[in-house]
Enzyme design. Structure first.
Site, short mmCIF file in Angstrom:
data_model
loop_
_atom_site.label_atom_id
_atom_site.label_comp_id
_atom_site.label_asym_id
_atom_site.label_seq_id
_atom_site.Cartn_x
_atom_site.Cartn_y
_atom_site.Cartn_z
N LYS A 18 -28.92 2.86 3.94
CA LYS A 18 -28.62 3.95 3.02
C LYS A 18 -29.90 4.36 2.34
CE LYS A 18 -24.09 2.15 1.79
NZ LYS A 18 -23.49 1.39 0.71
N LEU A 200 -15.51 -2.87 -9.41
CA LEU A 200 -14.47 -3.09 -8.40
C LEU A 200 -14.69 -2.16 -7.21
CD1 LEU A 200 -11.41 -3.11 -10.88
CD2 LEU A 200 -12.94 -5.02 -10.28
N ASN A 202 -15.72 -2.63 -2.75
CA ASN A 202 -15.27 -3.51 -1.69
C ASN A 202 -15.58 -4.95 -2.08
OD1 ASN A 202 -14.00 -3.84 0.75
ND2 ASN A 202 -15.25 -2.28 1.73
N ARG A 232 -12.94 -10.66 0.65
CA ARG A 232 -13.35 -11.99 0.18
C ARG A 232 -12.30 -12.56 -0.77
NH1 ARG A 232 -18.80 -9.79 -1.88
NH2 ARG A 232 -19.70 -9.06 0.07
N ASP A 273 -8.19 -1.46 1.77
CA ASP A 273 -8.45 -0.23 1.02
C ASP A 273 -7.33 -0.03 0.00
OD1 ASP A 273 -8.58 2.51 0.17
OD2 ASP A 273 -9.93 2.87 1.86
N GLU A 375 -26.25 2.78 -8.61
CA GLU A 375 -27.23 1.73 -8.36
C GLU A 375 -28.55 2.31 -7.85
OE1 GLU A 375 -23.74 -0.11 -6.35
OE2 GLU A 375 -24.86 -1.96 -6.63
P1 ADP Z 1 -18.84 -0.72 -1.78
O1 ADP Z 1 -18.66 -2.05 -2.39
O2 ADP Z 1 -18.74 -0.71 -0.29
O3 ADP Z 1 -19.99 0.09 -2.35
P2 ADP Z 1 -17.16 1.23 -3.15
O4 ADP Z 1 -17.59 1.01 -4.54
O5 ADP Z 1 -17.50 2.51 -2.49
O6 ADP Z 1 -17.52 0.02 -2.21
O7 ADP Z 1 -15.56 1.04 -3.11
C1 ADP Z 1 -14.87 1.16 -1.91
C2 ADP Z 1 -13.40 0.91 -2.18
O8 ADP Z 1 -12.94 1.75 -3.22
C3 ADP Z 1 -12.50 1.23 -1.00
O9 ADP Z 1 -12.37 0.13 -0.12
C4 ADP Z 1 -11.18 1.52 -1.67
O10 ADP Z 1 -10.44 0.31 -1.79
C5 ADP Z 1 -11.54 1.97 -3.05
N1 ADP Z 1 -11.26 3.38 -3.32
C6 ADP Z 1 -11.99 4.46 -3.01
N2 ADP Z 1 -11.38 5.59 -3.38
C7 ADP Z 1 -10.22 5.22 -3.96
C8 ADP Z 1 -9.11 5.91 -4.55
N3 ADP Z 1 -9.09 7.24 -4.64
N4 ADP Z 1 -8.09 5.17 -5.05
C9 ADP Z 1 -8.11 3.82 -4.97
N5 ADP Z 1 -9.09 3.13 -4.42
C10 ADP Z 1 -10.14 3.80 -3.91
#
Ligand code: ADP
Length: 393
Positions: A18, A200, A202, A232, A273, A375
């Site tokens: 990224k 919160l 992934n 996890r 998800d 970040e």
């Molecule tokens: P990463 O840790 O990969 O950076 P993100 O902070 O992008 O992750 O969060 C990804 C997660 O956010 C997805 O797996 C999903 O569970 C959740 N998510 C994204 N959009 C929504 C939404 N509109 N409602 C609920 N959960 C969401």
């Protein structure tokens, strides 16, 4: 033309790169940085993808060039790299030298899934622009202030010290950024604000930040400990591992994969998800409901624990994919906590938005906030402060 004020931020994962290009020219403590471009190169080393991280960076450079933002530009001041594990040696953003790179390599045993990709990203970026300062910004650094009482595991001290076993914590750039942004939202000095940050995504982690200083966090030696995450397990009795070895005949690697890749929400209900889990819950799906309940129960435990650690809590802030988007998770996590001074405003909580905002009631003693994390911006800031700003003089 123009001073060197651009920072390229690279986040190298095992199969993705990224990148963001950020102009720090107008940046101050309150913002003003300008995101010039961002992108992701995926499926590195996989069929249909690019061969390796070197090719991924050249691809990213090509995409930037097409937008008139070539990485050969004299405006590029530095490259900032996200590095997951800094161990006890790297507790601040660090200018990368051969010695520093060797130090990051020494930490691979602590972060076998993450540090190797970060190292590869650093090496290819140094080859591309050997003349530029390259800065490592560590996910662990913000947690270096943890008091020993919070950082120590209660195991034999000699063994712990010999193998570097302690709580390091992760998602530090996010916790740092979000705790500061929360103080700003409250119109207060970060030094006067105590906040519980719930990152919160992934991956998921909680931290307790007192006056801008992190005093506890849920992730540990690795990002496996703490909250329930997408795949996890978070906290469990360590004896589960022995049991799986002895009774189920699983190998160490089997158990590692089980707890890191096939547990959490995915393990509980088959989906990781939160959007899909919400849809299934609405249809009365019991497994999805249980996954949600376990996830929220763990969150509440940490909110309670970190309230006690901090003593006085001014704010609880939700961030990252789930925290920023799931009103259901926020509402369930903090329901009925009036005795802790927390009163949500259900209407505010339900409103979607992209800006930092309060979702608590006006009479809530503890503010509840939603603050989108950034970040990359935090890494750009750290990188620019260390590598570039003095040369501007
Ligand atoms: P990463 O840790 O990969 O950076 P993100 O902070 O992008 O992750 O969060 C990804 C997660 O956010 C997805 O797996 C999903 O569970 C959740 N998510 C994204 N959009 C929504 C939404 N509109 N409602 C609920 N959960 C969401």
């Amino acid at each position: 033309m123009g001073a060197a004020t651009w920072v390229l931020v690279l986040n190298s994962g095992s199969s993705s790169l990224k990148y963001q290009l950020i102009d720090m020219a107008g940046a101050d403590a309150d913002g003003g940085a300008e995101r010039l471009a961002s992108g992701i190169v995926e499926r590195i080393g996989e069929p249909g993808g690019v061969a390796d991280h070197g090719e991924a960076l050249r691809r990213a450079a090509g995409e930037l060039k097409e937008q008139g933002l070539g990485l050969d530009s004299p405006r590029l001041a530095a490259v900032g790299h996200r590095v997951v594990h800094g161990g006890t040696r790297f507790t601040e953003p660090t200018l990368i030298t051969d010695d520093v790179l060797a130090g990051i390599e020494d930490l691979v045993p602590l972060a076998p899934l993450h540090n190797p990709a970060n190292i590869t990203g650093i090496k290819v970026a140094r080859e591309l622009r050997p003349d530029l300062p390259q800065v490592a910004v560590f996910d662990t650094a913000f947690h270096a202030t943890l008091p020993e009482a919070a950082a120590r595991y209660a195991i034999d001290t000699a063994t712990a010290d010999r193998y570097g076993i302690r709580r390091y914590g992760f998602h530090g750039t996010s916790h740092a950024y979000v705790s500061r942004a929360t103080a700003k939202l409250l119109g207060r000095d970060p030094a006067d604000v105590n906040v519980i940050v719930l990152h919160l995504g992934n991956g998921a982690s909680a931290s307790a930040v007192r006056g801008g200083v992190c005093v506890d966090t849920s992730m540990g030696l690795t990002p496996l400990e703490g909250l329930v995450m997408g795949t996890r397990s978070g906290d469990l009795d360590p004896a589960v591992v022995f049991h799986l070895e002895r009774v189920a005949g699983m190998s160490t690697d089997d158990i590692d994969r089980l707890l890191n890749k096939r547990s959490g929400l995915l393990g509980l209900c088959g989906d990781n998800d939160m959007r899909e889990i919400g849809r299934r819950m609405a249809e009365g799906d019991k497994a999805a409901q249980l996954a949600f309940d376990v996830y929220v129960h763990r969150l509440r435990r940490y909110v309670g624990a970190f309230s006690a650690v901090l003593g006085r809590v001014d704010a609880i802030t939700f961030t990252a994919g789930v925290g920023e988007n799931s009103a259901a998770v926020r509402g369930a996590a903090l329901a009925g906590l009036h005795n802790l001074g927390v009163t949500m405003d259900p209407v505010r909580n339900a409103v979607r938005g992209h800006a930092p905002r309060l979702v608590s009631a006006d009479d809530s003693r503890v503010a509840v906030a939603v603050v989108p994390t950034d970040e990359e911006l935090e890494i750009a800031r750290d990188t620019y402060a260390l590598a570039a700003a003095p040369q501007d003089g």
